[in-house]
Write a protein that holds these residues in place. Structure first.
Motif, mmCIF file in Angstrom:
data_model
loop_
_atom_site.group_PDB
_atom_site.id
_atom_site.type_symbol
_atom_site.label_atom_id
_atom_site.label_comp_id
_atom_site.label_asym_id
_atom_site.label_seq_id
_atom_site.Cartn_x
_atom_site.Cartn_y
_atom_site.Cartn_z
ATOM 1 N N THR A 80 0.926 -1.181 0.052
ATOM 2 C CA THR A 80 -0.025 0.007 -0.031
ATOM 3 C C THR A 80 0.738 1.110 -0.089
ATOM 4 O O THR A 80 1.875 1.362 0.625
ATOM 5 C CB THR A 80 -0.863 -0.046 1.126
ATOM 6 O OG1 THR A 80 -1.668 -1.161 1.141
ATOM 7 C CG2 THR A 80 -1.769 1.187 1.235
ATOM 8 N N ASP A 81 0.449 2.242 -0.921
ATOM 9 C CA ASP A 81 1.421 3.443 -1.014
ATOM 10 C C ASP A 81 0.723 4.371 0.118
ATOM 11 O O ASP A 81 -0.087 5.345 -0.447
ATOM 12 C CB ASP A 81 1.314 3.904 -2.351
ATOM 13 C CG ASP A 81 1.999 5.332 -2.600
ATOM 14 O OD1 ASP A 81 2.858 5.593 -1.578
ATOM 15 O OD2 ASP A 81 1.786 6.009 -3.583
ATOM 16 N N THR A 82 1.247 4.485 1.280
ATOM 17 C CA THR A 82 0.616 5.186 2.420
ATOM 18 C C THR A 82 1.112 6.378 2.120
ATOM 19 O O THR A 82 0.190 7.456 2.263
ATOM 20 C CB THR A 82 1.288 4.625 3.668
ATOM 21 O OG1 THR A 82 2.536 4.562 3.652
ATOM 22 C CG2 THR A 82 0.599 3.518 4.035
ATOM 23 N N ARG A 83 2.206 6.858 1.728
ATOM 24 C CA ARG A 83 2.574 8.240 1.495
ATOM 25 C C ARG A 83 1.482 8.853 0.356
ATOM 26 O O ARG A 83 1.113 10.051 0.325
ATOM 27 C CB ARG A 83 4.025 8.284 0.845
ATOM 28 C CG ARG A 83 4.491 9.723 1.126
ATOM 29 C CD ARG A 83 6.268 9.822 0.864
ATOM 30 N NE ARG A 83 6.755 8.912 2.095
ATOM 31 C CZ ARG A 83 6.940 9.453 3.242
ATOM 32 N NH1 ARG A 83 6.508 10.627 3.806
ATOM 33 N NH2 ARG A 83 7.484 8.561 4.218
ATOM 34 N N VAL A 86 -1.581 9.435 1.679
ATOM 35 C CA VAL A 86 -1.636 10.524 2.697
ATOM 36 C C VAL A 86 -1.830 11.922 1.766
ATOM 37 O O VAL A 86 -2.457 13.003 2.118
ATOM 38 C CB VAL A 86 -0.558 10.860 3.453
ATOM 39 C CG1 VAL A 86 -0.222 12.173 4.225
ATOM 40 C CG2 VAL A 86 -0.428 9.928 4.716
ATOM 41 N N ASP A 136 1.264 9.157 8.043
ATOM 42 C CA ASP A 136 1.939 8.026 7.360
ATOM 43 C C ASP A 136 2.705 7.588 8.667
ATOM 44 O O ASP A 136 3.602 8.500 9.271
ATOM 45 C CB ASP A 136 2.923 8.428 6.408
ATOM 46 C CG ASP A 136 3.462 7.049 5.625
ATOM 47 O OD1 ASP A 136 3.683 5.781 6.614
ATOM 48 O OD2 ASP A 136 4.171 6.957 4.656
ATOM 49 N N ASP A 171 5.098 5.799 9.018
ATOM 50 C CA ASP A 171 6.674 5.928 8.535
ATOM 51 C C ASP A 171 7.290 7.310 8.919
ATOM 52 O O ASP A 171 8.488 7.308 9.279
ATOM 53 C CB ASP A 171 6.971 5.672 7.094
ATOM 54 C CG ASP A 171 6.926 4.165 6.664
ATOM 55 O OD1 ASP A 171 7.284 3.566 7.599
ATOM 56 O OD2 ASP A 171 6.801 3.871 5.735
ATOM 57 N N ASP A 172 6.398 8.410 9.175
ATOM 58 C CA ASP A 172 7.112 9.650 9.311
ATOM 59 C C ASP A 172 7.353 9.695 10.964
ATOM 60 O O ASP A 172 8.116 10.539 11.421
ATOM 61 C CB ASP A 172 5.965 10.718 9.450
ATOM 62 C CG ASP A 172 5.549 11.212 8.055
ATOM 63 O OD1 ASP A 172 6.426 10.698 7.193
ATOM 64 O OD2 ASP A 172 4.517 11.618 7.729
ATOM 65 N N ARG A 179 11.989 3.447 6.951
ATOM 66 C CA ARG A 179 10.948 3.188 6.633
ATOM 67 C C ARG A 179 10.638 1.561 6.831
ATOM 68 O O ARG A 179 11.671 0.799 6.868
ATOM 69 C CB ARG A 179 10.631 3.286 5.006
ATOM 70 C CG ARG A 179 10.747 4.757 4.856
ATOM 71 C CD ARG A 179 10.504 5.002 3.333
ATOM 72 N NE ARG A 179 9.170 4.505 2.805
ATOM 73 C CZ ARG A 179 7.881 5.238 3.062
ATOM 74 N NH1 ARG A 179 8.111 6.640 3.686
ATOM 75 N NH2 ARG A 179 6.917 4.765 2.716
ATOM 76 N N PRO A 196 3.009 -1.173 5.933
ATOM 77 C CA PRO A 196 2.472 0.135 5.684
ATOM 78 C C PRO A 196 1.363 0.459 6.824
ATOM 79 O O PRO A 196 0.572 -0.673 7.223
ATOM 80 C CB PRO A 196 2.009 0.189 4.412
ATOM 81 C CG PRO A 196 1.827 -1.229 4.081
ATOM 82 C CD PRO A 196 2.788 -1.938 4.753
ATOM 83 N N LEU A 212 -1.230 3.940 8.664
ATOM 84 C CA LEU A 212 -1.492 5.029 8.925
ATOM 85 C C LEU A 212 -1.766 5.627 10.347
ATOM 86 O O LEU A 212 -2.446 4.776 11.083
ATOM 87 C CB LEU A 212 -2.992 5.576 7.831
ATOM 88 C CG LEU A 212 -2.738 5.388 6.488
ATOM 89 C CD1 LEU A 212 -4.248 5.425 5.793
ATOM 90 C CD2 LEU A 212 -1.698 6.305 6.018
#
Length: 226
Positions: free
Chosen positions: A152-155, A158, A170, A172-173, A178, A182, A184
């Motif tokens: 999943t492309d969480t960035r 977002v 995200d 990952d922030d 990373r 993934p 949120l």
């Protein structure tokens, strides 16, 4: 959160090395499914500094917090903080009165009921509309984690959500590196109950087509949990 055994080891370590532990009692006021965990400061007041604030329970605008320090360290702290700007005296007196008269406890009990109900609504709505997601971190605080399928492309999600007026974060922030898992961060401290269903519906659309044109604005699930 550290287990009881690890907390005991940490305090024992501080005694052995003649050191100190700085404890941030994060989310202590908002625990929903279990009783609050006793602070380490109570295990050894001579070795543990306890930090806290009213930024979540009242407002970050007040700028009021506290530091419970070992008695032996109080002179050192005062000497090292001579030019620090103190919060307004009236605000401090108002908070002291709020606490002394039991109003702060009553406020916390009502807030816990309100946020627990809102958390339950958010979890139920996510389960119905985003079944591919796995919810975690629901026991305390004003945000939850939504773990998503690998790849999943969480960035991108977002960014697409932000374009539609839905604020997400995200996970990952908040990580040093990373992760392949993934997820949120969804906050529910600054959203009304009625906004949750349309916000989750918008999140579902974003997750299913994160690179498409943003859907119609429908509320927000902000990670700003103040």
């Amino acid at each position: 959160m550290l287990s009881a055994a690890r907390r005991a080891r940490l305090v024992r370590w501080a005694r052995e090395v003649d050191g100190f532990v700085i404890e941030d009692d994060y989310d202590a006021e908002f625990r929903y499914d279990h009783h609050p965990v006793a602070v380490m400061q109570g295990m050894d007041p001579s070795r543990v500094f306890l930090l806290g604030s009213v930024s979540k329970t009242l407002s970050p605008a007040l700028g009021l917090g506290w530091l419970v320090a070992p008695v032996a360290m109080t002179p050192v702290l005062r000497a090292a903080n001579l030019v620090a700007a103190a919060p307004p005296v009236l605000d401090q007196l108002a908070l002291a009165t709020f606490i002394d008269r039991g109003w702060y406890d009553a406020h916390l009990r009502a807030a816990r009921r309100r946020f627990r109900s809102r958390r339950d609504l958010l979890v139920r709505t996510l389960g119905a509309q985003v079944p591919e997601g796995r919810v975690a971190g629901t026991a305390a605080g004003l945000h939850i984690l939504l773990h998503l399928p690998d790849g999943t492309d969480t960035r991108g999600a977002v960014q697409a959500a932000a374009a539609a007026g839905l604020r997400l974060a995200d996970l990952d922030d908040y990580r040093a590196h990373r992760s392949a898992q993934p997820a949120l961060v969804l906050g529910y401290g600054n959203i009304s109950d009625t906004e949750i269903p349309p916000a989750v519906a918008l999140l579902r659309e974003v997750l299913r087509s994160p690179t498409s044109s943003p859907p119609t604005r429908a509320g927000q699930l902000s990670h700003d949990d103040r």
